[in-house]
Scaffold this active site. Structure first.
Site, PDB file in Angstrom:
ATOM      1  N   GLY A  34       0.782  -1.571  -0.148  1.00 21.12           N
ATOM      2  CA  GLY A  34       0.083  -0.093   0.529  1.00 21.12           C
ATOM      3  C   GLY A  34       0.672   1.028   0.154  1.00 21.12           C
ATOM      4  O   GLY A  34       1.788   1.548  -0.853  1.00 21.12           O
ATOM      5  N   ASP A  36       2.648   2.616   2.357  1.00 20.30           N
ATOM      6  CA  ASP A  36       3.913   2.516   2.957  1.00 20.30           C
ATOM      7  C   ASP A  36       4.787   2.028   2.158  1.00 20.30           C
ATOM      8  O   ASP A  36       5.576   2.033   1.692  1.00 20.30           O
ATOM      9  CB  ASP A  36       3.450   0.970   4.247  1.00 20.30           C
ATOM     10  CG  ASP A  36       5.007   0.766   4.902  1.00 20.30           C
ATOM     11  OD1 ASP A  36       5.864   1.625   5.064  1.00 20.30           O
ATOM     12  OD2 ASP A  36       4.896   0.632   5.572  1.00 20.30           O
ATOM     13  N   GLY A 127      -7.305   0.317   3.571  1.00 19.06           N
ATOM     14  CA  GLY A 127      -7.043  -0.401   2.607  1.00 19.06           C
ATOM     15  C   GLY A 127      -6.909  -1.744   3.101  1.00 19.06           C
ATOM     16  O   GLY A 127      -7.444  -2.608   2.961  1.00 19.06           O
TER      17      GLY A 127
END
Ligand code: AR6
Length: 178
Positions: A34, A36, A127
């Site tokens: 995601g 990150d 997410g």
């Protein structure tokens, strides 16, 4: 006290020209998927190295859920990355709302302590961690407004939505509270 300016955009948070970008990380702070993953790819090895140096508070945990940690931003345009670990949504009766609010509040406090004037948030926990989008957006907007009222040095907060659905939810919320 001047209320900070709130902005809503749809796009990639790694491209924004702000003092600090918030990362929806996990407790280990060693990267992931995601947003990150996108932040770590954009920032490069320096960010990974810096995260690795952050101390563990217990086994595997550098940043407990709801807390925040700050690092430099490697190759990204911004000065800082503020890493926060959102809650995994487990139905709503496990303190998820409070923990999600803490992510926004603690990120803003840490930002202010470090002289950040502009900051961008992704939709934390929306997410992989599965938080219902409407509820998460409400918590984000309410918490940011409440906490920023006490942090006059923060001049601009950008809610950065990746997808249209989140963008529309935030637009309705922000328009309604103008
Ligand atoms: N810019 C802005 N928002 C983005 C971007 C981007 N480049 N990429 C994705 N999003 P998620 P979480 C949105 O899954 O739910 C990681 O593996 C995405 O569409 O990134 O908090 C961590 O390491 C969604 O709306 O974070 C953790 O293990 C929002 O960012 C775990 O996922 C958050 O989605 C955290 O899960």
């Amino acid at each position: 006290m001047t209320e900070p300016r709130y902005e809503l955009i749809q796009g990639d948070i790694t491209k924004l020209d702000v003092d600090a970008v918030v990362n929806a990380a996990n407790c280990g702070l060693m990267g992931g998927g995601g947003v990150d993953g996108a932040i770590h790819r954009a920032a490069g090895q320096a960010l990974y190295d810096e995260c690795e140096k952050l101390p563990f508070v217990r086994a595997g945990v550098r940043c407990p859920t709801g807390e925040a940690r700050i690092t430099g931003a490697g190759k990204m345009k911004c000065r800082y990355i503020i890493h926060t670990a959102g809650p995994v949504y487990g139905g709503g009766d496990r303190g998820e709302a409070e923990k999600l609010g803490n992510c926004y509040a603690n990120s803003l406090r840490l930002a202010a302590e470090n002289g950040v004037e502009s900051i961008a948030f992704p939709n934390i926990s929306c997410g992989i961690y599965g938080y219902p989008l409407d509820e998460a957006a409400k918590i984000a907007v309410e918490t940011v407004r409440r906490v920023c009222a006490g942090l006059p040095s923060i001049k601009k907060v950008i809610f950065c939505c990746f997808d249209r659905r989140n963008f529309d939810i935030y637009k309705n919320l922000l328009d309604a509270s103008d």
